[in-house]
Write a protein that holds these residues in place. Structure first.
Motif, PDB file in Angstrom:
ATOM      1  N   GLY A   1      -4.498 -35.564  39.102  1.00  0.00           N
ATOM      2  CA  GLY A   1      -5.126 -36.743  38.520  1.00  0.00           C
ATOM      3  C   GLY A   1      -6.586 -36.558  38.183  1.00  0.00           C
ATOM      4  O   GLY A   1      -7.213 -37.473  37.653  1.00  0.00           O
ATOM      5  N   TRP A   2      -7.134 -35.359  38.483  1.00  0.00           N
ATOM      6  CA  TRP A   2      -8.506 -35.057  38.114  1.00  0.00           C
ATOM      7  C   TRP A   2      -8.487 -34.209  36.852  1.00  0.00           C
ATOM      8  O   TRP A   2      -7.756 -33.214  36.751  1.00  0.00           O
ATOM      9  CB  TRP A   2      -9.230 -34.295  39.219  1.00  0.00           C
ATOM     10  N   TRP A   3      -9.312 -34.577  35.892  1.00  0.00           N
ATOM     11  CA  TRP A   3      -9.298 -33.938  34.581  1.00  0.00           C
ATOM     12  C   TRP A   3     -10.713 -33.594  34.142  1.00  0.00           C
ATOM     13  O   TRP A   3     -11.651 -34.346  34.408  1.00  0.00           O
ATOM     14  CB  TRP A   3      -8.686 -34.888  33.536  1.00  0.00           C
ATOM     15  N   ARG A   4     -10.844 -32.464  33.479  1.00  0.00           N
ATOM     16  CA  ARG A   4     -12.110 -32.136  32.830  1.00  0.00           C
ATOM     17  C   ARG A   4     -11.968 -32.389  31.330  1.00  0.00           C
ATOM     18  O   ARG A   4     -10.863 -32.311  30.780  1.00  0.00           O
ATOM     19  CB  ARG A   4     -12.520 -30.680  33.088  1.00  0.00           C
ATOM     20  N   VAL A   5     -13.099 -32.689  30.703  1.00  0.00           N
ATOM     21  CA  VAL A   5     -13.101 -33.010  29.269  1.00  0.00           C
ATOM     22  C   VAL A   5     -14.009 -32.003  28.567  1.00  0.00           C
ATOM     23  O   VAL A   5     -15.231 -32.190  28.490  1.00  0.00           O
ATOM     24  CB  VAL A   5     -13.583 -34.452  29.023  1.00  0.00           C
ATOM     25  N   PRO A   6     -13.439 -30.893  28.093  1.00  0.00           N
ATOM     26  CA  PRO A   6     -14.275 -29.887  27.427  1.00  0.00           C
ATOM     27  C   PRO A   6     -14.756 -30.347  26.063  1.00  0.00           C
ATOM     28  O   PRO A   6     -14.074 -31.111  25.367  1.00  0.00           O
ATOM     29  CB  PRO A   6     -13.336 -28.679  27.293  1.00  0.00           C
ATOM     30  N   VAL A   7     -15.934 -29.909  25.693  1.00  0.00           N
ATOM     31  CA  VAL A   7     -16.480 -30.169  24.355  1.00  0.00           C
ATOM     32  C   VAL A   7     -16.996 -28.848  23.798  1.00  0.00           C
ATOM     33  O   VAL A   7     -17.310 -27.923  24.547  1.00  0.00           O
ATOM     34  CB  VAL A   7     -17.614 -31.212  24.362  1.00  0.00           C
ATOM     35  N   ARG A   8     -17.067 -28.762  22.497  1.00  0.00           N
ATOM     36  CA  ARG A   8     -17.661 -27.597  21.857  1.00  0.00           C
ATOM     37  C   ARG A   8     -18.683 -28.088  20.841  1.00  0.00           C
ATOM     38  O   ARG A   8     -18.510 -29.138  20.213  1.00  0.00           O
ATOM     39  CB  ARG A   8     -16.599 -26.720  21.181  1.00  0.00           C
ATOM     40  N   ALA A   9     -19.741 -27.324  20.695  1.00  0.00           N
ATOM     41  CA  ALA A   9     -20.784 -27.668  19.739  1.00  0.00           C
ATOM     42  C   ALA A   9     -20.399 -27.144  18.361  1.00  0.00           C
ATOM     43  O   ALA A   9     -20.045 -25.970  18.206  1.00  0.00           O
ATOM     44  CB  ALA A   9     -22.112 -27.071  20.169  1.00  0.00           C
ATOM     45  N   VAL A  10     -20.436 -28.018  17.369  1.00  0.00           N
ATOM     46  CA  VAL A  10     -20.186 -27.646  15.979  1.00  0.00           C
ATOM     47  C   VAL A  10     -21.541 -27.562  15.287  1.00  0.00           C
ATOM     48  O   VAL A  10     -22.290 -28.544  15.259  1.00  0.00           O
ATOM     49  CB  VAL A  10     -19.280 -28.672  15.282  1.00  0.00           C
ATOM     50  N   LEU A  11     -21.831 -26.382  14.737  1.00  0.00           N
ATOM     51  CA  LEU A  11     -23.165 -26.111  14.204  1.00  0.00           C
ATOM     52  C   LEU A  11     -23.164 -26.015  12.689  1.00  0.00           C
ATOM     53  O   LEU A  11     -22.150 -25.667  12.075  1.00  0.00           O
ATOM     54  CB  LEU A  11     -23.702 -24.801  14.791  1.00  0.00           C
ATOM     55  N   ASP A  12     -24.302 -26.294  12.111  1.00  0.00           N
ATOM     56  CA  ASP A  12     -24.526 -26.144  10.677  1.00  0.00           C
ATOM     57  C   ASP A  12     -24.493 -24.652  10.336  1.00  0.00           C
ATOM     58  O   ASP A  12     -25.220 -23.849  10.930  1.00  0.00           O
ATOM     59  CB  ASP A  12     -25.898 -26.747  10.338  1.00  0.00           C
ATOM     60  N   ASN A  13     -23.652 -24.265   9.389  1.00  0.00           N
ATOM     61  CA  ASN A  13     -23.543 -22.849   9.041  1.00  0.00           C
ATOM     62  C   ASN A  13     -24.866 -22.291   8.520  1.00  0.00           C
ATOM     63  O   ASN A  13     -25.176 -21.116   8.731  1.00  0.00           O
ATOM     64  CB  ASN A  13     -22.447 -22.644   7.988  1.00  0.00           C
ATOM     65  N   ASP A  14     -25.649 -23.113   7.831  1.00  0.00           N
ATOM     66  CA  ASP A  14     -26.947 -22.643   7.342  1.00  0.00           C
ATOM     67  C   ASP A  14     -27.850 -22.224   8.509  1.00  0.00           C
ATOM     68  O   ASP A  14     -28.646 -21.280   8.380  1.00  0.00           O
ATOM     69  CB  ASP A  14     -27.639 -23.730   6.520  1.00  0.00           C
ATOM     70  N   PHE A  15     -27.728 -22.929   9.624  1.00  0.00           N
ATOM     71  CA  PHE A  15     -28.506 -22.577  10.813  1.00  0.00           C
ATOM     72  C   PHE A  15     -28.083 -21.209  11.338  1.00  0.00           C
ATOM     73  O   PHE A  15     -28.935 -20.358  11.647  1.00  0.00           O
ATOM     74  CB  PHE A  15     -28.324 -23.652  11.882  1.00  0.00           C
ATOM     75  N   ILE A  16     -26.777 -20.976  11.417  1.00  0.00           N
ATOM     76  CA  ILE A  16     -26.287 -19.687  11.918  1.00  0.00           C
ATOM     77  C   ILE A  16     -26.743 -18.553  11.006  1.00  0.00           C
ATOM     78  O   ILE A  16     -27.183 -17.486  11.467  1.00  0.00           O
ATOM     79  CB  ILE A  16     -24.758 -19.692  12.041  1.00  0.00           C
ATOM     80  N   VAL A  17     -26.657 -18.756   9.707  1.00  0.00           N
ATOM     81  CA  VAL A  17     -27.084 -17.723   8.751  1.00  0.00           C
ATOM     82  C   VAL A  17     -28.566 -17.412   8.927  1.00  0.00           C
ATOM     83  O   VAL A  17     -28.989 -16.245   8.971  1.00  0.00           O
ATOM     84  CB  VAL A  17     -26.776 -18.166   7.303  1.00  0.00           C
ATOM     85  N   ALA A  18     -29.393 -18.462   9.030  1.00  0.00           N
ATOM     86  CA  ALA A  18     -30.835 -18.271   9.181  1.00  0.00           C
ATOM     87  C   ALA A  18     -31.161 -17.585  10.507  1.00  0.00           C
ATOM     88  O   ALA A  18     -32.037 -16.704  10.575  1.00  0.00           O
ATOM     89  CB  ALA A  18     -31.556 -19.613   9.074  1.00  0.00           C
ATOM     90  N   LEU A  19     -30.469 -17.989  11.572  1.00  0.00           N
ATOM     91  CA  LEU A  19     -30.701 -17.378  12.878  1.00  0.00           C
ATOM     92  C   LEU A  19     -30.340 -15.892  12.855  1.00  0.00           C
ATOM     93  O   LEU A  19     -31.111 -15.052  13.347  1.00  0.00           O
ATOM     94  CB  LEU A  19     -29.883 -18.105  13.946  1.00  0.00           C
ATOM     95  N   CYS A  20     -29.192 -15.560  12.291  1.00  0.00           N
ATOM     96  CA  CYS A  20     -28.763 -14.161  12.269  1.00  0.00           C
ATOM     97  C   CYS A  20     -29.716 -13.303  11.441  1.00  0.00           C
ATOM     98  O   CYS A  20     -29.958 -12.135  11.767  1.00  0.00           O
ATOM     99  CB  CYS A  20     -27.332 -14.060  11.750  1.00  0.00           C
ATOM    100  N   ARG A  21     -30.262 -13.869  10.383  1.00  0.00           N
ATOM    101  CA  ARG A  21     -31.247 -13.111   9.613  1.00  0.00           C
ATOM    102  C   ARG A  21     -32.484 -12.833  10.464  1.00  0.00           C
ATOM    103  O   ARG A  21     -33.026 -11.715  10.433  1.00  0.00           O
ATOM    104  CB  ARG A  21     -31.639 -13.859   8.336  1.00  0.00           C
ATOM    105  N   ARG A  22     -32.929 -13.821  11.226  1.00  0.00           N
ATOM    106  CA  ARG A  22     -34.087 -13.609  12.089  1.00  0.00           C
ATOM    107  C   ARG A  22     -33.791 -12.527  13.129  1.00  0.00           C
ATOM    108  O   ARG A  22     -34.660 -11.699  13.451  1.00  0.00           O
ATOM    109  CB  ARG A  22     -34.477 -14.915  12.783  1.00  0.00           C
ATOM    110  N   LEU A  23     -32.578 -12.510  13.659  1.00  0.00           N
ATOM    111  CA  LEU A  23     -32.214 -11.504  14.650  1.00  0.00           C
ATOM    112  C   LEU A  23     -32.131 -10.121  14.024  1.00  0.00           C
ATOM    113  O   LEU A  23     -32.552  -9.122  14.635  1.00  0.00           O
ATOM    114  CB  LEU A  23     -30.881 -11.876  15.306  1.00  0.00           C
ATOM    115  N   ASP A  24     -31.596 -10.041  12.822  1.00  0.00           N
ATOM    116  CA  ASP A  24     -31.545  -8.752  12.127  1.00  0.00           C
ATOM    117  C   ASP A  24     -32.953  -8.211  11.895  1.00  0.00           C
ATOM    118  O   ASP A  24     -33.215  -7.010  12.048  1.00  0.00           O
ATOM    119  CB  ASP A  24     -30.814  -8.894  10.788  1.00  0.00           C
ATOM    120  N   GLU A  25     -33.873  -9.104  11.529  1.00  0.00           N
ATOM    121  CA  GLU A  25     -35.266  -8.694  11.348  1.00  0.00           C
ATOM    122  C   GLU A  25     -35.864  -8.203  12.654  1.00  0.00           C
ATOM    123  O   GLU A  25     -36.536  -7.162  12.706  1.00  0.00           O
ATOM    124  CB  GLU A  25     -36.088  -9.859  10.795  1.00  0.00           C
TER     125      GLU A  25
END
Length: 331
Positions: free
Chosen positions: A298-322
């Motif tokens: 009777g005990w339950w966990r409620v998982p959530v996942r963060a949905v991110l803006d793809n433009d943010f991921i692209v910009a972040l990965c470019r910064r990491l590549d640099e």
């Protein structure tokens, strides 16, 4: 009304902050500004790692969604060929020396958030000495380090700073602790690389929202839609920075919720959860990881996942590549 409740009401409501908080806020601001300044002029030096470092943090006290964002970043970076690891202070745990978490870490020793992140399969290291803890991730083969809740911890030099913003409560009354919720003044936002808003994004912010809708049994792993709990009263517990966000997310699914808020990082014992009786008891993943060992049907966990803006991921990965020397720095 408890002191914490009084302060929260003044931070995010119309009530003025208690007068005694103003001199303390001035002192807090002066000390934090001095510390930042010493790092800026080089009197104190941060340790520079040979791999890119991404800091995920906020400038307000309490939960904003840093851990879901960290987990989403781990998945996004893995999908793009990176080998991420996560470093954390291990708040709420007893571990002080740098340590790499094993496959079944103890939340009481390492803290609830590091254990939750480790459950996703990513290497996690904790310790008060974050640079030393991060070195353990390099030894484990990681080629990018994500510092969870490390915006104010300058001892670990960083290549990218991400500030998570609470889209509902924003920055409250805009004052520094304890007169307001701010760990650093709002001017600090001008120096971070990315602002990610958990909710409706404002100017110069990337949007993030938390997706869920399912419940997972703590005893046998069975899953069911949250809508299955409609038509009955459920109890919900939350020991997170902003418990009401969790309760409201359940009510948004049509559930009738009796909420039980605990202090952030509360170490649950079975007696804490007798409030539900035979009714369904729902909790966050962060809390469930501390209750797994004494879970009941009777005990339950409620998982959530963060949905991110793809433009943010692209910009972040470019910064990491640099930062990793894969691309020339942008001019």
């Amino acid at each position: 009304m408890a002191l914490a409740d009084t302060l929260q009401a003044s931070w995010y409501g119309t009530r003025g902050a208690p007068l005694w908080t103003y001199p303390l806020a001035w002192l807090y601001g002066a000390l934090t500004a001095l510390r930042r300044g010493l790092y800026r002029i080089g009197w104190l030096r941060g340790t520079k790692l040979p791999v890119p470092v991404v800091v995920v943090g906020n400038i307000t006290a309490g939960g904003t969604g840093k851990t879901p964002l960290t987990l989403a970043l781990v998945d996004a970076l893995k999908a793009r060929g990176w080998r991420p690891g996560v470093v954390s202070r291990g708040y709420g745990g007893t571990q002080r020396e740098p340590a790499l978490l094993d496959d079944h870490p103890d939340p009481a020793r390492y803290g609830d958030e590091p254990c939750l992140i480790r459950a996703s399969g990513v290497p996690v290291a904790v310790g008060r000495d974050r640079p030393a803890a991060a070195e353990l991730l390099l030894q484990a083969g990681c080629n990018v380090v994500i510092a969870d809740d490390g915006l104010q911890h300058y001892a670990l030099a960083r290549d990218v700073e991400i500030c998570v913003v609470d889209g509902a409560r924003r920055f409250g009354n805009g004052r520094l602790l304890p007169a307001g919720p701010l760990r650093e003044p709002l001017s600090r936002l001008r120096r971070v690389d990315f602002r990610v808003c958990n909710g409706e994004a404002g100017e110069d912010e990337y949007a993030m929202h938390l997706a869920g809708g399912m419940a997972v049994s703590l005893t046998d792993g069975a899953t069911r839609p949250l809508s299955d709990f409609g038509g009955q009263t459920v109890h919900a517990v939350a020991a997170i920075g902003h418990p009401e966000r969790f309760f409201q997310s359940l009510r948004a699914q049509g559930l009738t919720v009796i909420g039980h808020a605990f202090a952030d990082h509360h170490a649950f014992v079975p007696q804490d959860l007798t409030v539900a009786g035979d009714a369904p008891l729902l909790m966050t993943d962060k809390d469930a990881i501390k209750c797994q060992s004494f879970a009941r049907p009777g005990w339950w966990r409620v998982p959530v996942r963060a949905v991110l803006d793809n433009d943010f991921i692209v910009a972040l990965c470019r910064r990491l590549d640099e930062a990793a020397g894969r691309l020339p720095a942008a001019r």
